[in-house]
Enzyme design. Structure first.
Site, short mmCIF file in Angstrom:
data_model
loop_
_atom_site.label_atom_id
_atom_site.label_comp_id
_atom_site.label_asym_id
_atom_site.label_seq_id
_atom_site.Cartn_x
_atom_site.Cartn_y
_atom_site.Cartn_z
N CYS A 1 0.87 -1.17 0.00
CA CYS A 1 0.00 0.00 0.00
C CYS A 1 0.91 1.22 0.00
O CYS A 1 1.49 1.58 1.01
CB CYS A 1 -0.91 0.01 1.24
SG CYS A 1 -1.96 1.48 1.34
N GLU B 1 -3.56 0.90 -6.64
CA GLU B 1 -2.54 -0.03 -7.09
C GLU B 1 -2.32 0.19 -8.58
O GLU B 1 -3.22 0.69 -9.28
CB GLU B 1 -2.95 -1.49 -6.84
CG GLU B 1 -2.93 -1.91 -5.38
CD GLU B 1 -1.54 -1.90 -4.75
OE1 GLU B 1 -0.55 -1.62 -5.47
OE2 GLU B 1 -1.45 -2.14 -3.54
#
Length: 245
Positions: A2, A113
């Site tokens: 992340c 992402e």
């Protein structure tokens, strides 16, 4: 992993959702650190929720993303500490003490992402809950103190785990997202023999959604609602996982 996320919630919304009883913001930080951010990047100061040492109640405060171990000599980490792997958090020198006693909630509404399309091209995606509710990453926090000046720096990291079926086509890791019912247990002081390791698991894929977003999110200077608007083109996620750097 992340490495970027977003948050619509301001101080009031976070406090209400996380059921905090006070908003203790450090003197050197201003209100802008608690304003919504559509492109949260490492090394920025962001809101987190932890238990107050004196009252035991939840408190909303601000820390810098990228954990600095308390034993650091210069207030820096020797490697990237924006994330901590669930599989090694109990043994890693950088995280093991925080794992035992300094767990926190990191408020978010989505995370990003990137899918590699070819050697020179990556496509960003946003991932959120289907119900569009705010959620919390499982986090750890730490305090580093400058021995010369006495200045304290509070920092945090986001735990990661294996990806679920939504994230797997994009990356081989995903942040640990906690169910709201588990907030109390995650934050609570715990006997070392009963630490909440079982909470470090992928979030149910059927409760999440993903969509393509603008490549503008790649520039950390960009921070506005347009970053999470779905692209007009078809937003089909590939069925075969791709390799990432």
């Amino acid at each position: 992993m992340c490495g970027r996320y977003g948050r619509r919630g301001d101080k009031q919304r976070i406090a209400e959702w996380m059921q905090t009883h006070n908003t203790n913001v450090f003197d050197e930080l201003d209100e802008t650190n608690l304003s919504p951010s559509f492109n949260v990047a490492p090394q920025t100061f962001q809101p987190v929720v932890r238990l107050n040492d004196e009252t035991g109640e939840r408190e909303l405060t601000v820390m810098r993303w990228g954990l600095v171990p308390y034993w650091s000599k210069d207030g820096k980490a020797s490697f990237s500490t924006i994330n901590a792997k669930s599989e090694t958090v109990a043994t890693s020198p950088a995280f093991r003490e925080a794992w035992k006693t300094r767990r926190c909630l990191v408020p978010a509404d989505w995370f990003y992402e990137w899918q590699r399309l070819d050697e020179n091209t990556k496509q960003p995606f946003a991932i959120a809950l289907k119900n569009d509710e705010m959620f919390a990453f499982a986090g750890l926090w730490e305090t580093w103190k400058d021995k010369t000046t006495g200045r304290k720096l509070r920092t945090y990291t986001v735990l990661t785990t294996d990806p679920n079926e939504v994230v797997e086509p994009l990356h081989n890791r995903m942040p640990v997202i906690l169910h709201r019912r588990d907030y109390v247990r995650w934050l609570a002081p715990t006997d070392p023999a009963h630490l909440p390791i079982d909470l470090l698991r992928p979030y149910p894929a059927e409760e999440m959604k993903v969509w393509k977003v603008s490549k503008a999110v790649g520039n950390t200077r960009n921070d506005d609602p347009s970053l999470i608007e779905p692209l007009q083109e078809a937003a089909t996620v590939p069925t075969t996982p791709s390799l990432f750097e």
